[in-house]
Design a protein around this motif. Structure first.
Motif, short mmCIF file in Angstrom:
data_model
loop_
_atom_site.label_atom_id
_atom_site.label_comp_id
_atom_site.label_asym_id
_atom_site.label_seq_id
_atom_site.Cartn_x
_atom_site.Cartn_y
_atom_site.Cartn_z
N TRP A 195 -38.59 -15.14 11.73
CA TRP A 195 -37.32 -14.90 11.03
C TRP A 195 -36.19 -14.81 12.03
CZ3 TRP A 195 -37.66 -15.39 5.96
CH2 TRP A 195 -38.89 -15.16 5.34
N PRO A 196 -34.98 -15.22 11.65
CA PRO A 196 -33.84 -15.03 12.54
C PRO A 196 -33.55 -13.53 12.67
CG PRO A 196 -33.18 -16.19 10.52
CD PRO A 196 -34.62 -15.84 10.39
N SER A 197 -32.93 -13.04 13.65
CA SER A 197 -32.13 -13.82 14.57
C SER A 197 -32.94 -14.29 15.77
CB SER A 197 -30.93 -13.01 15.03
OG SER A 197 -31.30 -11.94 15.88
N ILE A 198 -32.50 -15.42 16.30
CA ILE A 198 -33.13 -16.02 17.46
C ILE A 198 -32.22 -15.76 18.65
CG2 ILE A 198 -33.89 -18.20 18.46
CD1 ILE A 198 -34.14 -19.10 15.40
N ARG A 199 -32.82 -15.33 19.74
CA ARG A 199 -32.02 -14.97 20.92
C ARG A 199 -32.54 -15.65 22.17
NH1 ARG A 199 -30.62 -8.62 20.04
NH2 ARG A 199 -30.19 -8.83 17.81
N ARG A 200 -31.60 -15.99 23.04
CA ARG A 200 -31.95 -16.45 24.39
C ARG A 200 -31.87 -15.24 25.29
NH1 ARG A 200 -28.04 -20.04 27.72
NH2 ARG A 200 -27.50 -18.05 28.61
N LEU A 201 -32.93 -14.97 25.99
CA LEU A 201 -32.98 -13.80 26.85
C LEU A 201 -32.45 -14.16 28.24
CD1 LEU A 201 -36.46 -12.46 25.74
CD2 LEU A 201 -34.21 -11.99 24.77
N THR A 202 -32.10 -13.15 28.98
CA THR A 202 -31.55 -13.38 30.31
C THR A 202 -32.60 -14.00 31.21
OG1 THR A 202 -32.12 -11.14 30.95
CG2 THR A 202 -29.88 -11.51 30.14
N GLY A 203 -32.14 -14.72 32.17
CA GLY A 203 -33.03 -15.38 33.13
C GLY A 203 -32.45 -16.72 33.53
N ASN A 204 -32.89 -17.22 34.65
CA ASN A 204 -32.35 -18.46 35.18
C ASN A 204 -33.37 -19.60 35.17
OD1 ASN A 204 -29.84 -17.31 35.77
ND2 ASN A 204 -30.68 -16.38 37.61
N ASP B 87 -36.61 -17.82 28.39
CA ASP B 87 -37.34 -17.05 27.38
C ASP B 87 -36.46 -16.88 26.16
OD1 ASP B 87 -39.47 -16.75 29.11
OD2 ASP B 87 -38.97 -14.70 29.68
N LEU B 88 -37.09 -16.88 25.00
CA LEU B 88 -36.41 -16.68 23.72
C LEU B 88 -37.07 -15.52 23.00
CD1 LEU B 88 -36.43 -20.43 22.59
CD2 LEU B 88 -34.53 -19.21 23.67
N SER B 89 -36.46 -15.06 21.92
CA SER B 89 -37.12 -14.07 21.06
C SER B 89 -36.79 -14.40 19.61
CB SER B 89 -36.71 -12.64 21.41
OG SER B 89 -35.38 -12.39 21.00
N ILE B 90 -37.69 -13.96 18.73
CA ILE B 90 -37.54 -14.19 17.30
C ILE B 90 -38.10 -12.96 16.58
CG2 ILE B 90 -39.78 -15.34 16.98
CD1 ILE B 90 -38.27 -17.34 15.12
N SER C 288 -40.42 -10.60 18.83
CA SER C 288 -41.45 -11.23 19.65
C SER C 288 -40.83 -12.07 20.76
CB SER C 288 -42.33 -12.16 18.80
OG SER C 288 -43.10 -11.44 17.90
N LEU C 289 -41.52 -12.12 21.86
CA LEU C 289 -41.13 -12.93 23.00
C LEU C 289 -41.70 -14.33 22.81
CD1 LEU C 289 -40.00 -13.16 25.92
CD2 LEU C 289 -42.25 -12.42 26.69
N ILE C 290 -40.86 -15.35 23.09
CA ILE C 290 -41.31 -16.74 23.10
C ILE C 290 -41.12 -17.22 24.54
CG2 ILE C 290 -40.97 -19.06 22.19
CD1 ILE C 290 -39.56 -17.74 19.77
N LYS D 5 -32.15 -7.22 23.46
CA LYS D 5 -30.90 -7.67 24.05
C LYS D 5 -31.04 -9.13 24.46
CE LYS D 5 -29.37 -3.21 25.40
NZ LYS D 5 -28.56 -2.44 26.24
N GLY D 6 -29.97 -9.84 24.30
CA GLY D 6 -29.95 -11.25 24.65
C GLY D 6 -28.88 -11.93 23.82
N GLN D 7 -28.54 -13.13 24.20
CA GLN D 7 -27.51 -13.87 23.49
C GLN D 7 -28.05 -14.39 22.16
OE1 GLN D 7 -26.02 -17.29 25.49
NE2 GLN D 7 -24.22 -17.38 24.19
N ILE D 8 -27.38 -14.05 21.05
CA ILE D 8 -27.81 -14.50 19.74
C ILE D 8 -27.48 -15.99 19.62
CG2 ILE D 8 -27.44 -14.30 17.25
CD1 ILE D 8 -26.80 -11.34 17.72
#
Length: 112
Positions: free
Chosen positions: A46-55, A60-63, A76-78, A96-99
């Motif tokens: 389910w949303p929201s989908i986030r891009r997590l910090t990192g280079n 890494d993403l989360s959902i 969850s971590l993707i 935390k992370g960019q939505i």
């Protein structure tokens, strides 16, 4: 998503009748190739989908994970495992992370 280390990733959240189940709809993670797209992941959630910090070239993403017997829900971590994006089967405090996608703004491009 913009290019990361030369990679151009595209996220598609497919929803609608016949696609979604009790565990959510499908997030397709695609990598742009010179002539097409390559599927790197097919994750249900389910949303929201986030891009997590990192280079990383593959960030890494989360959902949100809930339904299908999973109660209460959790984020969850993707993570890219070298071949594909996989849903990590552990509760992850990735709040935390960019939505990138939110149900409050389904038609808005949140990441130009």
């Amino acid at each position: 998503m913009p290019s990361h280390g030369g990679r151009s990733l595209v996220l598609v959240y497919a929803s609608g009748g016949g696609i979604c189940g009790t565990s959510g709809c499908y997030l397709l993670i695609l990598e742009r190739t010179p002539t097409s797209y390559r599927v790197l992941g097919n994750i249900q959630g389910w949303p929201s989908i986030r891009r997590l910090t990192g280079n990383s070239a593959y960030p890494d993403l989360s959902i949100w994970t809930q339904g299908g017997g999973v109660q209460p829900g959790y984020r969850s971590l993707i993570r890219f495992d070298g071949k594909a994006y996989r849903l990590m089967e552990t509760t992850h405090p990735a709040a935390k992370g960019q939505i990138l996608f939110s149900p409050q703004t389904p038609d808005q491009l949140l990441y130009p």
